[in-house]
Design a protein around this motif. Sequence first.
Motif, PDB file in Angstrom:
ATOM      1  N   ASP A   1     -41.368  22.083  13.928  1.00 39.66           N
ATOM      2  CA  ASP A   1     -41.879  21.642  15.121  1.00 39.66           C
ATOM      3  C   ASP A   1     -43.105  22.214  15.410  1.00 39.66           C
ATOM      4  O   ASP A   1     -43.338  23.323  15.816  1.00 39.66           O
ATOM      5  CB  ASP A   1     -40.899  21.779  16.197  1.00 39.66           C
ATOM      6  N   PRO A   2     -44.203  21.479  15.455  1.00 41.63           N
ATOM      7  CA  PRO A   2     -45.445  22.076  15.945  1.00 41.63           C
ATOM      8  C   PRO A   2     -45.715  22.285  17.155  1.00 41.63           C
ATOM      9  O   PRO A   2     -46.681  23.008  17.784  1.00 41.63           O
ATOM     10  CB  PRO A   2     -46.587  20.706  15.530  1.00 41.63           C
ATOM     11  N   SER A   3     -44.662  21.959  18.265  1.00 37.39           N
ATOM     12  CA  SER A   3     -44.936  22.023  19.696  1.00 37.39           C
ATOM     13  C   SER A   3     -44.043  23.164  19.963  1.00 37.39           C
ATOM     14  O   SER A   3     -44.059  23.451  21.334  1.00 37.39           O
ATOM     15  CB  SER A   3     -44.378  20.786  20.306  1.00 37.39           C
TER      16      SER A   3
ATOM     17  N   THR B   1     -50.888  15.183  12.327  1.00 35.08           N
ATOM     18  CA  THR B   1     -50.456  15.802  13.516  1.00 35.08           C
ATOM     19  C   THR B   1     -51.261  15.322  14.865  1.00 35.08           C
ATOM     20  O   THR B   1     -52.467  15.191  14.705  1.00 35.08           O
ATOM     21  CB  THR B   1     -50.406  17.343  13.444  1.00 35.08           C
ATOM     22  N   VAL B   2     -50.496  14.892  15.754  1.00 35.40           N
ATOM     23  CA  VAL B   2     -51.209  14.202  17.017  1.00 35.40           C
ATOM     24  C   VAL B   2     -51.236  15.439  18.306  1.00 35.40           C
ATOM     25  O   VAL B   2     -50.210  16.065  18.319  1.00 35.40           O
ATOM     26  CB  VAL B   2     -50.377  13.220  17.452  1.00 35.40           C
ATOM     27  N   ARG B   3     -52.278  15.411  18.765  1.00 32.94           N
ATOM     28  CA  ARG B   3     -52.415  16.384  20.040  1.00 32.94           C
ATOM     29  C   ARG B   3     -52.938  15.670  21.128  1.00 32.94           C
ATOM     30  O   ARG B   3     -54.089  14.916  21.129  1.00 32.94           O
ATOM     31  CB  ARG B   3     -53.358  17.646  19.754  1.00 32.94           C
TER      32      ARG B   3
ATOM     33  N   THR C   1     -50.638  20.764  26.887  1.00 29.49           N
ATOM     34  CA  THR C   1     -50.942  20.486  25.395  1.00 29.49           C
ATOM     35  C   THR C   1     -49.716  19.997  24.728  1.00 29.49           C
ATOM     36  O   THR C   1     -48.510  20.602  25.201  1.00 29.49           O
ATOM     37  CB  THR C   1     -51.414  21.712  24.875  1.00 29.49           C
ATOM     38  N   PHE C   2     -49.611  18.786  24.160  1.00 31.00           N
ATOM     39  CA  PHE C   2     -48.335  18.146  23.567  1.00 31.00           C
ATOM     40  C   PHE C   2     -48.896  17.585  22.256  1.00 31.00           C
ATOM     41  O   PHE C   2     -49.930  17.058  22.035  1.00 31.00           O
ATOM     42  CB  PHE C   2     -48.159  16.878  24.719  1.00 31.00           C
ATOM     43  N   ILE C   3     -47.831  18.166  21.398  1.00 31.03           N
ATOM     44  CA  ILE C   3     -48.166  17.971  19.912  1.00 31.03           C
ATOM     45  C   ILE C   3     -46.804  17.225  19.219  1.00 31.03           C
ATOM     46  O   ILE C   3     -45.701  17.406  19.408  1.00 31.03           O
ATOM     47  CB  ILE C   3     -48.184  19.265  19.293  1.00 31.03           C
ATOM     48  N   GLY C   4     -47.278  16.537  18.263  1.00 37.16           N
ATOM     49  CA  GLY C   4     -46.160  15.916  17.470  1.00 37.16           C
ATOM     50  C   GLY C   4     -46.825  15.141  16.103  1.00 37.16           C
ATOM     51  O   GLY C   4     -47.847  15.244  15.649  1.00 37.16           O
TER      52      GLY C   4
ATOM     53  N   ASP D   1     -54.464  18.562   8.521  1.00 35.95           N
ATOM     54  CA  ASP D   1     -54.172  19.937   7.788  1.00 35.95           C
ATOM     55  C   ASP D   1     -53.548  20.695   8.876  1.00 35.95           C
ATOM     56  O   ASP D   1     -53.314  21.914   8.578  1.00 35.95           O
ATOM     57  CB  ASP D   1     -55.475  20.594   7.429  1.00 35.95           C
ATOM     58  N   GLY D   2     -52.401  20.054   9.159  1.00 33.20           N
ATOM     59  CA  GLY D   2     -51.297  20.601   9.931  1.00 33.20           C
ATOM     60  C   GLY D   2     -51.641  21.385  11.304  1.00 33.20           C
ATOM     61  O   GLY D   2     -51.147  22.453  11.592  1.00 33.20           O
ATOM     62  N   GLY D   3     -52.732  21.158  11.611  1.00 28.68           N
ATOM     63  CA  GLY D   3     -53.503  21.837  12.924  1.00 28.68           C
ATOM     64  C   GLY D   3     -54.581  22.793  12.901  1.00 28.68           C
ATOM     65  O   GLY D   3     -55.047  23.218  13.984  1.00 28.68           O
ATOM     66  N   LYS D   4     -54.821  23.101  11.486  1.00 35.90           N
ATOM     67  CA  LYS D   4     -55.986  23.900  11.407  1.00 35.90           C
ATOM     68  C   LYS D   4     -57.423  23.284  11.963  1.00 35.90           C
ATOM     69  O   LYS D   4     -58.280  24.016  12.445  1.00 35.90           O
ATOM     70  CB  LYS D   4     -56.196  24.214   9.940  1.00 35.90           C
ATOM     71  N   THR D   5     -57.475  22.100  11.798  1.00 37.53           N
ATOM     72  CA  THR D   5     -58.571  21.528  12.177  1.00 37.53           C
ATOM     73  C   THR D   5     -58.277  20.152  13.186  1.00 37.53           C
ATOM     74  O   THR D   5     -57.396  19.433  12.583  1.00 37.53           O
ATOM     75  CB  THR D   5     -59.784  21.028  11.119  1.00 37.53           C
ATOM     76  N   TRP D   6     -59.121  19.744  13.946  1.00 36.06           N
ATOM     77  CA  TRP D   6     -58.782  18.418  14.731  1.00 36.06           C
ATOM     78  C   TRP D   6     -60.062  17.637  14.805  1.00 36.06           C
ATOM     79  O   TRP D   6     -61.163  17.970  14.713  1.00 36.06           O
ATOM     80  CB  TRP D   6     -58.408  18.919  16.062  1.00 36.06           C
TER      81      TRP D   6
END
Length: 197
Positions: free
Chosen positions: A36-38, A157-159, A144-147, A179-184
């Motif tokens: 869970d990224p959140s 991955t959405v932020r 901050t909300f991530i899913g 890339d799993g939240g490394k770059t946005w």
Amino acid sequence: MTASSPLQTRRGAIAAGLITSVLAATRAEALPAGEDPSQGITGGPDDWAFLVGRWKVQHRRLKERLVGSTQWEDFAGTCVNWPLMDGQGNVDDNVLELPGGTYRGVGVRAFDSQTRQWSIWWIDSRLATIDPPVRGGFKDGVGTFIGADTYKGQPVTVRFRWSELTANTAKWDQAFSTDGGKTWETNWLMWFTRAPA
């Protein structure tokens, strides 16, 4: 204390039912804690008090996502937000005046007192579907909300982030990561200005 109008009462009942239905339908979507990224982003039931009311919204949206585009489009909109369930939920009705045509969307938020996290769902009137939720909370004035979701078949991955919060202004942005939240890549920004009641 004044009594609620029948429209307000009906609107509240419909929205509360919507939140309950969305929660029931998506409980099974919860990811295992390790995936869970959140995880670790928490909040409280009063987090959305700033958003209650009527807003004028200025949108800036990337024309194409995840292709390296730098072309943006600007358009206007409105948002009306109201709380539900003693602050444990809220709903907003949004009008988005896209250059290609106006449409509506609904944001639904609910607080889980066990995880101390908010879940946010988006319903697009053009698709009549509910997007997978993003989850999280507020810290130091930033939400901050991530899913997890997909975009054109690609896992992303959405932020969502809420920032620059005052009594009469707020900013929201949306970003995708492949890339799993490394770059946005930020692909949508919204500036809120409180409108007359």
